[in-house]
Scaffold this motif. Sequence first.
Motif, PDB file in Angstrom:
ATOM      1  N   ASN A  17       0.799  -1.220   0.000  1.00  0.00           N
ATOM      2  CA  ASN A  17       0.000   0.000   0.000  1.00  0.00           C
ATOM      3  C   ASN A  17       0.837   1.278   0.000  1.00  0.00           C
ATOM      4  O   ASN A  17       0.595   2.175  -0.800  1.00  0.00           O
ATOM      5  CB  ASN A  17      -0.971  -0.025   1.181  1.00  0.00           C
ATOM      6  N   PRO A  86       4.852   2.060   5.772  1.00  0.00           N
ATOM      7  CA  PRO A  86       3.675   1.548   6.471  1.00  0.00           C
ATOM      8  C   PRO A  86       3.853   1.908   7.949  1.00  0.00           C
ATOM      9  O   PRO A  86       4.981   2.080   8.418  1.00  0.00           O
ATOM     10  CB  PRO A  86       3.749   0.036   6.252  1.00  0.00           C
ATOM     11  N   TYR A  88       3.671   0.851  11.702  1.00  0.00           N
ATOM     12  CA  TYR A  88       3.677  -0.311  12.588  1.00  0.00           C
ATOM     13  C   TYR A  88       3.708   0.186  14.026  1.00  0.00           C
ATOM     14  O   TYR A  88       4.655   0.880  14.421  1.00  0.00           O
ATOM     15  CB  TYR A  88       4.903  -1.181  12.331  1.00  0.00           C
ATOM     16  N   THR A 120       0.831   4.705   5.347  1.00  0.00           N
ATOM     17  CA  THR A 120      -0.368   3.857   5.332  1.00  0.00           C
ATOM     18  C   THR A 120      -0.448   3.099   6.644  1.00  0.00           C
ATOM     19  O   THR A 120       0.564   2.736   7.235  1.00  0.00           O
ATOM     20  CB  THR A 120      -0.329   2.848   4.165  1.00  0.00           C
ATOM     21  N   ALA A 121      -1.696   2.851   7.074  1.00  0.00           N
ATOM     22  CA  ALA A 121      -1.894   2.138   8.335  1.00  0.00           C
ATOM     23  C   ALA A 121      -3.191   1.365   8.309  1.00  0.00           C
ATOM     24  O   ALA A 121      -4.179   1.793   7.697  1.00  0.00           O
ATOM     25  CB  ALA A 121      -1.915   3.119   9.505  1.00  0.00           C
ATOM     26  N   ALA A 122      -3.198   0.247   8.994  1.00  0.00           N
ATOM     27  CA  ALA A 122      -4.432  -0.520   9.164  1.00  0.00           C
ATOM     28  C   ALA A 122      -5.400   0.245  10.065  1.00  0.00           C
ATOM     29  O   ALA A 122      -6.616   0.139   9.911  1.00  0.00           O
ATOM     30  CB  ALA A 122      -4.126  -1.896   9.765  1.00  0.00           C
ATOM     31  N   GLU A 123      -4.860   1.016  10.980  1.00  0.00           N
ATOM     32  CA  GLU A 123      -5.657   1.820  11.907  1.00  0.00           C
ATOM     33  C   GLU A 123      -6.607   2.742  11.126  1.00  0.00           C
ATOM     34  O   GLU A 123      -6.155   3.500  10.267  1.00  0.00           O
ATOM     35  CB  GLU A 123      -4.712   2.664  12.775  1.00  0.00           C
ATOM     36  N   SER A 155      -5.366   5.787   5.910  1.00  0.00           N
ATOM     37  CA  SER A 155      -5.748   4.927   7.029  1.00  0.00           C
ATOM     38  C   SER A 155      -6.717   3.836   6.578  1.00  0.00           C
ATOM     39  O   SER A 155      -7.345   3.936   5.528  1.00  0.00           O
ATOM     40  CB  SER A 155      -6.381   5.762   8.137  1.00  0.00           C
ATOM     41  N   TRP A 158      -4.629  -2.422   5.142  1.00  0.00           N
ATOM     42  CA  TRP A 158      -3.681  -3.372   5.708  1.00  0.00           C
ATOM     43  C   TRP A 158      -3.212  -4.337   4.633  1.00  0.00           C
ATOM     44  O   TRP A 158      -2.038  -4.403   4.287  1.00  0.00           O
ATOM     45  CB  TRP A 158      -4.325  -4.118   6.866  1.00  0.00           C
ATOM     46  N   ASN A 159      -4.133  -5.090   4.078  1.00  0.00           N
ATOM     47  CA  ASN A 159      -3.781  -6.085   3.073  1.00  0.00           C
ATOM     48  C   ASN A 159      -3.357  -5.415   1.772  1.00  0.00           C
ATOM     49  O   ASN A 159      -3.845  -4.330   1.427  1.00  0.00           O
ATOM     50  CB  ASN A 159      -4.966  -7.026   2.816  1.00  0.00           C
ATOM     51  N   GLU A 162      -5.471  -2.896  -0.710  1.00  0.00           N
ATOM     52  CA  GLU A 162      -6.578  -2.158  -0.091  1.00  0.00           C
ATOM     53  C   GLU A 162      -6.495  -0.655  -0.350  1.00  0.00           C
ATOM     54  O   GLU A 162      -7.483   0.053  -0.201  1.00  0.00           O
ATOM     55  CB  GLU A 162      -6.643  -2.439   1.413  1.00  0.00           C
TER      56      GLU A 162
END
Length: 179
Positions: A17, A86, A88, A120-123, A155, A158-159, A162
Amino acid sequence: MAKRVLILSSSPRRGGNSDRLCDEFRRGAEEAGHQVEKIFLRDFTIHYCTGCGVCSREGRPCPQQDDAARIVDLMVRADVIVMASPVYFYTMSAQMKTLIDRSCARYTEISGKEFYLLLTAAEPDRQLMLRTVDTFQGFFDCLEEARLRRSILCSGVWNVGEVEGHAALQEAYEAGRNC
């Protein structure tokens, strides 16, 4: 006037991402006529700083024989530096932090640069990503006349993939066009 743009992608996933944001920034910058080089940090060997002091106390080049010196040299020569990571645990990737630490020998030469952050973040909460911007700001505060031009925060991704369709891709492209 054409600028020398250096994009540092610290994603451990090629095509991940944050790496995709790099590609869009690059596309915009190249369309604007800038000279662009993208470095995928994963492709290089960058050892941790050992704190030996050879660079800081003795003013000599780092004794480690890896790719860090080459990348730091590109940072010194660039007009614009794009740092992509990313997120983390609310901070930058280890790959990016290791490069920043290894810039110690020449950080005073990384002056007068324009910086862009692509994160980028999954959050899903973008506000929480500002912690990561703050960690980068610590690096910028050590540089002479560093100017953080823009932070693009993506935001809820994750994958791999996305990020597709996310407004941040267009933001990265436009930032590249206007850098």
